[in-house]
Design an enzyme around this catalytic site. Structure first.
Site, PDB file in Angstrom:
ATOM      1  CG  ASN A 147      43.534  25.593  50.452  1.00  0.00           C
ATOM      2  OD1 ASN A 147      42.756  26.173  49.707  1.00  0.00           O
ATOM      3  ND2 ASN A 147      43.704  24.288  50.422  1.00  0.00           N
ATOM      4  NE  ARG A 286      41.948  20.359  41.673  1.00  0.00           N
ATOM      5  CZ  ARG A 286      42.363  20.982  42.786  1.00  0.00           C
ATOM      6  NH1 ARG A 286      43.502  21.630  42.804  1.00  0.00           N
ATOM      7  NH2 ARG A 286      41.647  20.910  43.886  1.00  0.00           N
ATOM      8  CD  GLN A 315      47.538  16.048  42.525  1.00  0.00           C
ATOM      9  OE1 GLN A 315      47.888  17.108  42.071  1.00  0.00           O
ATOM     10  NE2 GLN A 315      46.875  15.982  43.662  1.00  0.00           N
ATOM     11  CG  HIS A 334      48.151  19.312  45.074  1.00  0.00           C
ATOM     12  ND1 HIS A 334      47.008  18.895  44.457  1.00  0.00           N
ATOM     13  CD2 HIS A 334      47.882  20.558  45.513  1.00  0.00           C
ATOM     14  CE1 HIS A 334      46.086  19.840  44.526  1.00  0.00           C
ATOM     15  NE2 HIS A 334      46.605  20.867  45.167  1.00  0.00           N
TER      16      HIS A 334
HETATM   17  P1  NAD Z   1      36.956  30.796  43.786  1.00  0.00           P
HETATM   18  O1  NAD Z   1      35.684  30.039  43.730  1.00  0.00           O
HETATM   19  O2  NAD Z   1      37.062  31.939  44.731  1.00  0.00           O
HETATM   20  O3  NAD Z   1      37.334  31.371  42.341  1.00  0.00           O
HETATM   21  C1  NAD Z   1      37.147  30.686  41.165  1.00  0.00           C
HETATM   22  C2  NAD Z   1      37.028  31.731  40.063  1.00  0.00           C
HETATM   23  O4  NAD Z   1      37.118  31.058  38.803  1.00  0.00           O
HETATM   24  C3  NAD Z   1      35.699  32.481  40.047  1.00  0.00           C
HETATM   25  O5  NAD Z   1      35.940  33.873  40.051  1.00  0.00           O
HETATM   26  C4  NAD Z   1      35.040  32.030  38.761  1.00  0.00           C
HETATM   27  O6  NAD Z   1      34.211  33.021  38.185  1.00  0.00           O
HETATM   28  C5  NAD Z   1      36.261  31.728  37.906  1.00  0.00           C
HETATM   29  N1  NAD Z   1      36.014  30.851  36.766  1.00  0.00           N
HETATM   30  C6  NAD Z   1      35.360  29.670  36.749  1.00  0.00           C
HETATM   31  N2  NAD Z   1      35.354  29.159  35.507  1.00  0.00           N
HETATM   32  C7  NAD Z   1      36.053  30.012  34.723  1.00  0.00           C
HETATM   33  C8  NAD Z   1      36.390  30.027  33.351  1.00  0.00           C
HETATM   34  N3  NAD Z   1      35.990  29.046  32.530  1.00  0.00           N
HETATM   35  N4  NAD Z   1      37.104  31.071  32.873  1.00  0.00           N
HETATM   36  C9  NAD Z   1      37.476  32.094  33.678  1.00  0.00           C
HETATM   37  N5  NAD Z   1      37.179  32.134  35.015  1.00  0.00           N
HETATM   38  C10 NAD Z   1      36.480  31.098  35.527  1.00  0.00           C
HETATM   39  O7  NAD Z   1      38.082  29.701  44.100  1.00  0.00           O
HETATM   40  P2  NAD Z   1      39.577  29.902  44.621  1.00  0.00           P
HETATM   41  O8  NAD Z   1      39.625  29.758  46.092  1.00  0.00           O
HETATM   42  O9  NAD Z   1      40.142  31.116  43.985  1.00  0.00           O
HETATM   43  O10 NAD Z   1      40.213  28.577  43.990  1.00  0.00           O
HETATM   44  C11 NAD Z   1      40.305  28.406  42.582  1.00  0.00           C
HETATM   45  C12 NAD Z   1      40.794  27.013  42.226  1.00  0.00           C
HETATM   46  O11 NAD Z   1      42.137  26.850  42.680  1.00  0.00           O
HETATM   47  C13 NAD Z   1      40.030  25.867  42.903  1.00  0.00           C
HETATM   48  O12 NAD Z   1      38.874  25.511  42.208  1.00  0.00           O
HETATM   49  C14 NAD Z   1      41.048  24.747  42.892  1.00  0.00           C
HETATM   50  O13 NAD Z   1      40.958  23.997  41.699  1.00  0.00           O
HETATM   51  C15 NAD Z   1      42.378  25.468  42.924  1.00  0.00           C
HETATM   52  N6  NAD Z   1      43.040  25.325  44.246  1.00  0.00           N
HETATM   53  C16 NAD Z   1      44.252  24.731  44.305  1.00  0.00           C
HETATM   54  C17 NAD Z   1      44.882  24.558  45.536  1.00  0.00           C
HETATM   55  C18 NAD Z   1      46.254  23.943  45.643  1.00  0.00           C
HETATM   56  O14 NAD Z   1      46.619  23.487  46.729  1.00  0.00           O
HETATM   57  N7  NAD Z   1      47.041  23.902  44.592  1.00  0.00           N
HETATM   58  C19 NAD Z   1      44.250  24.988  46.707  1.00  0.00           C
HETATM   59  C20 NAD Z   1      43.034  25.655  46.593  1.00  0.00           C
HETATM   60  C21 NAD Z   1      42.422  25.793  45.358  1.00  0.00           C
END
Ligand code: NAD
Length: 396
Positions: A147, A286, A315, A334
């Site tokens: 997603n 988050r 949530q 959400h």
């Molecule tokens: P991803 O694994 O592709 O990307 C995460 C990125 O965060 C990576 O590039 C990593 O290096 C970076 N990162 C981690 N810790 C960090 C920090 N302290 N400072 C800076 N960068 C940091 O994941 P994604 O698919 O892009 O998803 C990211 C987040 O989005 C998920 O972990 C989840 O919490 C959230 N998400 C929310 C929904 C929603 O429905 N609202 C859906 C999917 C994901």
């Protein structure tokens, strides 16, 4: 025989849709970086159906029962008398969704004596205490990329919602039955020319920046790992080594980092005070990356001109959660990662992970967060650098 315990959000209060708004969803190819779409041996649902709520069962019942496994599906997840807590001690597999998280804190993991794998039907496994899962040797897997584009689209929408003042304008003409143009535009700006920053340029962050580029904005980002120079050049990105350095330089911020020990409560009064007056924050990552009441104070003082997002803690939030009523918010439940399109991908991905687990086959690296007592796969790349996991939500 395995017992699979799935915690899904409740069915629609208005009843299950007798017909859908559209007859089908588009067939999309592989993900932008070449990762292939989920590839279970089969699916027992029609893409575009509501799968994420209790009656949808993620389309898993037939497959599991025909193979002799047990599937328990519930939305009753909080408190010691919940169905989730009662079924947990005998479950081999727990499936949960970030939209309706079954918090698996250390205490619950201790009670889950048979638990071998916790699957997130979606992305983001911070509802599991990852350190406790590592100690117990429980595998944590999620449907990486399922997603990410859905969320990037949603974040793009929320940025425009805030900057253009969409929600109040909509309310003027529909809820308040007015035609108050001056009221509606007195907080409305063009996005063009603004400095827009992204925290975490992972799958969602990059997809959002690609969508933002045609709006003629100046793009900034920070990430633990700097992007390749070709991508920075292609998108015209300015890299900032830390979130602290990024936030002083931007008008709009969109947050896409996982919740980890490093990002927990990153945005407090002090950090928010360093932002430009009238900045906007979109957070679809988050809720606990923010200090809840600091966001409310920043909106009340005008430091922030708007805050939008779909992630809350806990949530579901209580009826009197201050984010429901804080000024200039564009909050939703959400939902960004659970469009009907996203559901078909993460339901198929959940089945792929289950098939691998039940057959004793290796789960794709990109789906792994924790395995063999340590961060693994995507978990090792995207979660904390110190090898620890999330702060482990305590539930409610
Ligand atoms: P991803 O694994 O592709 O990307 C995460 C990125 O965060 C990576 O590039 C990593 O290096 C970076 N990162 C981690 N810790 C960090 C920090 N302290 N400072 C800076 N960068 C940091 O994941 P994604 O698919 O892009 O998803 C990211 C987040 O989005 C998920 O972990 C989840 O919490 C959230 N998400 C929310 C929904 C929603 O429905 N609202 C859906 C999917 C994901």
């Amino acid at each position: 025989m395995a017992k699979v315990l799935a915690v899904l959000y409740p069915d629609p209060v208005d009843g299950y849709p007798p017909a859908y708004a559209r007859d089908s969803i588009p067939v999309v190819g592989d993900y932008p970086d070449g990762q292939t779409l989920p590839s279970p041996s089969a699916i027992d649902f029609t893409p575009g159906e509501l799968l994420g709520s209790v009656s949808g069962e993620l389309g898993l019942r037939r497959f599991l029962e025909e193979a002799g496994h047990e599937l328990v599906v519930t939305s009753d997840k909080d408190g010691p008398d919940s169905v989730f807590e009662k079924e947990l001690p005998t479950a081999d597999v727990v499936i949960s969704q970030p939209f309706w998280p079954a918090y698996l804190d250390a205490e619950r993991i201790e009670k889950a004596k048979n638990l071998k794998i916790a699957i997130t039907a979606g992305i983001g496994s911070d509802h599991v205490d990852l350190d406790a899962a590592m100690r117990r040797g429980i595998t944590v897997a999620e449907v990486t990329y399922s997603n990410s584009i859905s969320v990037a689209e949603h974040a793009m929408m929320l940025i425009l919602d805030l900057v253009r003042n969409f929600v109040p304008a909509h309310e003027w003409v529909t809820v308040r039955r007015g035609w108050n143009i001056a009221d509606a535009v007195s907080r409305s700006y063009d996005l063009e020319g603004m400095d827009v920053g992204v925290i975490a340029a992972g799958r969602i962050g990059i997809a959002l920046m690609r969508r933002l580029k045609p709006f003629g904005v100046h793009l900034h980002y920070t990430d633990k790992r700097r992007l390749p120079a070709e991508i920075e050049e292609e998108l015209g990105l300015t890299f900032h080594p830390t979130a602290q350095e990024l936030v002083t330089e931007i008008d709009v911020l969109s947050i896409h980092a996982p919740l980890t020990n490093e990002t927990y409560h990153l945005f407090d009064d002090d950090l928010l005070a360093t932002m430009r007056r009238g900045a906007y924050i979109v957070n679809t990552a988050r809720a606990e990356i923010m200090e809840r009441d600091a966001v409310v104070r920043a909106l009340q003082s005008g430091r922030l001109a708007g805050y939008a997002g779909d992630v809350w803690y806990p949530q579901p939030p209580s009826e009197d959660h201050p984010w429901r009523t804080m000024p200039n918010n564009a909050m939703t439940p959400h939902i960004s990662g659970t469009s009907l399109s996203a559901q078909s991908r993460y339901a198929a991905g959940t089945r792929e992970i289950l098939e691998n687990f039940l057959d004793g086959d290796r789960i794709r690296d990109e789906y792994l967060i924790v395995d063999g007592g340590a961060l693994a796969g995507t978990g090792a790349q995207s979660y904390s650098t110190d090898g620890t996991g999330s702060p482990g939500s305590s539930g409610n």
